[in-house]
Each structure stands twice: as C-alpha cells, then as structure tokens.
Design a protein around this motif. Structure first.
Motif, PDB file in Angstrom:
ATOM      1  N   LYS A  39       0.831  -1.211   0.000  1.00 50.79           N
ATOM      2  CA  LYS A  39       0.000   0.000   0.000  1.00 50.79           C
ATOM      3  C   LYS A  39       0.863   1.256   0.000  1.00 50.79           C
ATOM      4  O   LYS A  39       0.618   2.195  -0.763  1.00 50.79           O
ATOM      5  CB  LYS A  39      -0.923   0.007   1.217  1.00 50.79           C
ATOM      6  CG  LYS A  39      -2.050  -0.979   1.133  1.00 50.79           C
ATOM      7  CD  LYS A  39      -2.908  -0.935   2.377  1.00 50.79           C
ATOM      8  CE  LYS A  39      -3.945  -2.041   2.371  1.00 50.79           C
ATOM      9  NZ  LYS A  39      -4.694  -2.092   3.634  1.00 50.79           N
ATOM     10  N   GLU A  43       1.383   4.258  -2.890  1.00 48.27           N
ATOM     11  CA  GLU A  43       1.244   5.692  -2.627  1.00 48.27           C
ATOM     12  C   GLU A  43       2.509   6.459  -2.989  1.00 48.27           C
ATOM     13  O   GLU A  43       2.446   7.519  -3.598  1.00 48.27           O
ATOM     14  CB  GLU A  43       0.917   5.921  -1.151  1.00 48.27           C
ATOM     15  CG  GLU A  43      -0.444   5.431  -0.729  1.00 48.27           C
ATOM     16  CD  GLU A  43      -0.632   5.498   0.781  1.00 48.27           C
ATOM     17  OE1 GLU A  43       0.240   6.068   1.476  1.00 48.27           O
ATOM     18  OE2 GLU A  43      -1.649   4.975   1.268  1.00 48.27           O
ATOM     19  N   LYS A  44       3.669   5.926  -2.585  1.00 48.15           N
ATOM     20  CA  LYS A  44       4.926   6.649  -2.783  1.00 48.15           C
ATOM     21  C   LYS A  44       5.404   6.646  -4.227  1.00 48.15           C
ATOM     22  O   LYS A  44       5.764   7.677  -4.775  1.00 48.15           O
ATOM     23  CB  LYS A  44       6.031   6.038  -1.909  1.00 48.15           C
ATOM     24  CG  LYS A  44       6.067   6.537  -0.508  1.00 48.15           C
ATOM     25  CD  LYS A  44       7.315   6.032   0.184  1.00 48.15           C
ATOM     26  CE  LYS A  44       7.451   6.650   1.553  1.00 48.15           C
ATOM     27  NZ  LYS A  44       8.667   6.231   2.234  1.00 48.15           N
TER      28      LYS A  44
END
Length: 137
Positions: A39, A43-44
């Motif tokens: 996750k 996102e990164k």
C-alpha cells in the motif's frame, strides 16, 4: 543479502518466508508487513516499481522498496527489544514467586507438562545414581 532490522534475510527466498528469519516475525506478521508495504509503495512510487506481493523474491526487490519494508517492520517489537521483554517477564515471575516463576527458577517445564518420565530438555541429562555395594562379602 538484504538487511532488515539488522538481520540478513536470504535473497533466494520469497519475502514472506525471508522476513520470518527475524525473531518476532512469523508468517502472519510477515504477510501483514508485505501488505502494508504494498500500500505504501503504491502511494509513494505509483507504477514505478512492480507491486510487492507475497511471492516476490527478495532479490527482485529494489532498494527503495526495501527501505519501505524496513520502515514498516520498525513499528513492531522484534529481535533485541522482544528478547529483553521476554526476559524481564520471566524475571518478574521469578521475583513474585508465583508457580511459573518457581518452575523457571528450578529449570522445570512451566506449562503443566508431566515430568515423571519426560522433560529431559528442561531437566537436562539423567543423573544416574550408583548402586550400593554389598558389604557382607
């Protein structure tokens, strides 16, 4: 070999199995770490790197993703901290002289196992008693 929490994890194994080589991380916790990392990776980095799965081998993981794994794994109590906590719990049991503490002090099984015939791991090797010699002859 990759280092996570100051432990070398094997390159040729799947990430879930490799994380299990760290004291305090079992299969379920390793799976949880991989899911959280996936996750955070999404996102990164977005689609920059392949998404981490349970079947990903350690050697296929980039250093950036490995750093995310390290950050996620730091949130759990492992290795030295966990050893210290377990030892302090045992010491506390011994100090308050409860049944389990007494068993720890005597070096006997703590969790109710039968000791009459078994428990050689805790009791150590058998102490053989020598037979008495006959004095009359």
């Amino acid at each position: 070999m990759a280092r996570v929490l100051n432990v070398e994890i094997p390159n040729h194994k799947r990430i879930v199995i490799a994380l299990c080589s760290i004291f305090g991380i079992g299969k379920s916790l390793a799976t949880e770490i991989v899911e959280k990392t996936a996750k955070l990776q999404e996102e990164k980095f977005g689609k920059k790197f392949p998404i981490l799965t349970e079947n990903t081998k350690v050697k296929e993981i980039n250093e950036e993703v490995l750093q995310v794994i390290r950050d996620v794994a730091k949130t759990y109590k492992t290795e030295g901290d966990l050893h210290r906590e377990v030892q302090s719990n045992i010491k506390r049991l011994i100090e308050i002289k409860c049944y389990r503490g007494i068993r720890h002090r005597k070096g006997l099984p703590v969790r109710g196992q039968v000791t009459q015939k078994n428990a050689r791991t805790r009791k150590g090797p058998r102490k053989t008693i020598m037979a008495k010699k006959d004095k009359g002859k």
